[in-house]
Design a protein around this motif. Structure first.
Motif, PDB file in Angstrom:
ATOM      1  N   VAL A  34       3.954 117.837 -25.474  1.00 46.46           N
ATOM      2  CA  VAL A  34       5.570 117.444 -24.668  1.00 46.46           C
ATOM      3  C   VAL A  34       5.431 118.131 -23.464  1.00 46.46           C
ATOM      4  N   VAL A  35       5.482 119.296 -23.656  1.00 46.63           N
ATOM      5  CA  VAL A  35       5.443 120.072 -22.049  1.00 46.63           C
ATOM      6  C   VAL A  35       4.697 120.073 -21.042  1.00 46.63           C
ATOM      7  N   TYR A  36       3.519 119.571 -21.583  1.00 52.22           N
ATOM      8  CA  TYR A  36       2.706 118.874 -20.693  1.00 52.22           C
ATOM      9  C   TYR A  36       2.963 117.399 -19.646  1.00 52.22           C
ATOM     10  N   TRP A  37       3.029 116.593 -21.247  1.00 52.54           N
ATOM     11  CA  TRP A  37       4.460 115.147 -20.866  1.00 52.54           C
ATOM     12  C   TRP A  37       5.660 115.503 -19.873  1.00 52.54           C
ATOM     13  N   ALA A  42       8.135 114.549 -14.997  1.00 51.64           N
ATOM     14  CA  ALA A  42       9.250 115.321 -14.144  1.00 51.64           C
ATOM     15  C   ALA A  42       8.335 115.114 -12.674  1.00 51.64           C
ATOM     16  N   VAL A  43       6.845 115.001 -12.491  1.00 50.79           N
ATOM     17  CA  VAL A  43       6.719 115.126 -10.889  1.00 50.79           C
ATOM     18  C   VAL A  43       6.854 113.712 -10.747  1.00 50.79           C
ATOM     19  N   ARG A  44       6.290 112.594 -11.350  1.00 53.23           N
ATOM     20  CA  ARG A  44       6.548 111.482 -10.668  1.00 53.23           C
ATOM     21  C   ARG A  44       7.900 110.827 -10.707  1.00 53.23           C
ATOM     22  N   ARG A  45       9.114 110.868 -10.694  1.00 51.86           N
ATOM     23  CA  ARG A  45      10.432 111.528 -10.273  1.00 51.86           C
ATOM     24  C   ARG A  45      11.124 112.440  -9.807  1.00 51.86           C
ATOM     25  N   ASP A  46       9.450 112.642  -9.060  1.00 48.40           N
ATOM     26  CA  ASP A  46      10.294 113.315  -7.723  1.00 48.40           C
ATOM     27  C   ASP A  46      11.165 114.270  -8.248  1.00 48.40           C
ATOM     28  N   ALA A  47      11.326 115.486  -9.152  1.00 45.82           N
ATOM     29  CA  ALA A  47      11.817 116.539  -9.670  1.00 45.82           C
ATOM     30  C   ALA A  47      10.912 117.267  -9.868  1.00 45.82           C
ATOM     31  N   SER A  48      11.353 118.599 -10.098  1.00 43.67           N
ATOM     32  CA  SER A  48      10.698 119.930 -10.125  1.00 43.67           C
ATOM     33  C   SER A  48       9.088 120.353 -11.201  1.00 43.67           C
ATOM     34  N   GLY A  49       8.462 120.037 -11.385  1.00 42.35           N
ATOM     35  CA  GLY A  49       7.426 119.496 -12.975  1.00 42.35           C
ATOM     36  C   GLY A  49       7.523 120.882 -13.190  1.00 42.35           C
ATOM     37  N   ILE A  50       7.248 121.760 -12.651  1.00 49.44           N
ATOM     38  CA  ILE A  50       7.258 123.775 -12.888  1.00 49.44           C
ATOM     39  C   ILE A  50       8.602 124.119 -14.022  1.00 49.44           C
ATOM     40  N   ARG A  71      17.035 113.592 -15.824  1.00 48.36           N
ATOM     41  CA  ARG A  71      15.665 113.801 -15.187  1.00 48.36           C
ATOM     42  C   ARG A  71      16.642 112.607 -14.541  1.00 48.36           C
ATOM     43  N   PRO A  72      16.093 112.714 -13.049  1.00 48.29           N
ATOM     44  CA  PRO A  72      16.466 111.494 -12.268  1.00 48.29           C
ATOM     45  C   PRO A  72      15.713 109.958 -12.577  1.00 48.29           C
ATOM     46  N   PRO A  73      17.199 108.822 -12.401  1.00 44.53           N
ATOM     47  CA  PRO A  73      16.962 107.734 -13.358  1.00 44.53           C
ATOM     48  C   PRO A  73      15.774 107.163 -13.448  1.00 44.53           C
TER      49      PRO A  73
END
Length: 145
Positions: A34-37, A42-50, A71-73
């Motif tokens: 779940v953490v990896y997903w 988040a990276v695919r949505r231009d949010a801070s993945g880390i 999360r970004p919509p």
């Protein structure tokens, strides 16, 4: 008392301990998945993945719920596709203008709509070319209207 001893013996048996360890292992594996997903989404949505991966790692299920709420919509690819679609439709409208009043197709140099008689453009009194309604100077002959 005999039933209590059987229950105690079941919970201390090696089979129960093995089953418990396997269950704990799979729950930890699920949590890390779940953490990896969350990181990848988040990276695919231009949010801070880390940042969101750490939130999901520390807060577990509640971090996942928090990510779903904040999360970004839309995905980056979806936003880009939407922008390209809008740009293509704008180009199509510019190439094939429509009357703003009735929506029917009109030619680029029409002064009025032939269907509803809405004024589309002005005519230059000097050279006779069609002008946009908000233009104060004819760009073809420099005549001020």
């Amino acid at each position: 008392m005999e039933i209590l001893d059987e229950i105690l013996q079941f919970f201390t048996s090696p089979i129960f301990k093995l089953g418990l360890n396997v269950t704990i292992f799979f729950l930890i594996l699920l949590w890390l998945s779940v953490v990896y997903w969350v990181y990848r989404d988040a990276v695919r949505r231009d949010a801070s993945g880390i940042f969101w991966a750490v939130v999901a790692l520390i807060f577990g299920f509640f971090g996942l719920i928090l990510y779903f709420i904040l999360r970004p919509p839309e995905l980056r690819e979806d936003a880009l596709e939407r922008e390209l679609e809008i740009e293509a439709k704008e180009r199509l409208v510019e190439e094939n203008p429509h009357c703003p009043a009735c929506g029917k197709r009109v030619e680029v140099d029409f002064l009025i709509c032939p269907y509803c008689r809405k004024k589309l453009k002005n005519s230059c009194t000097q050279c006779g070319r069609s002008l946009q309604l908000n233009w104060v100077v004819c760009p073809y002959c420099r005549y001020e209207t």
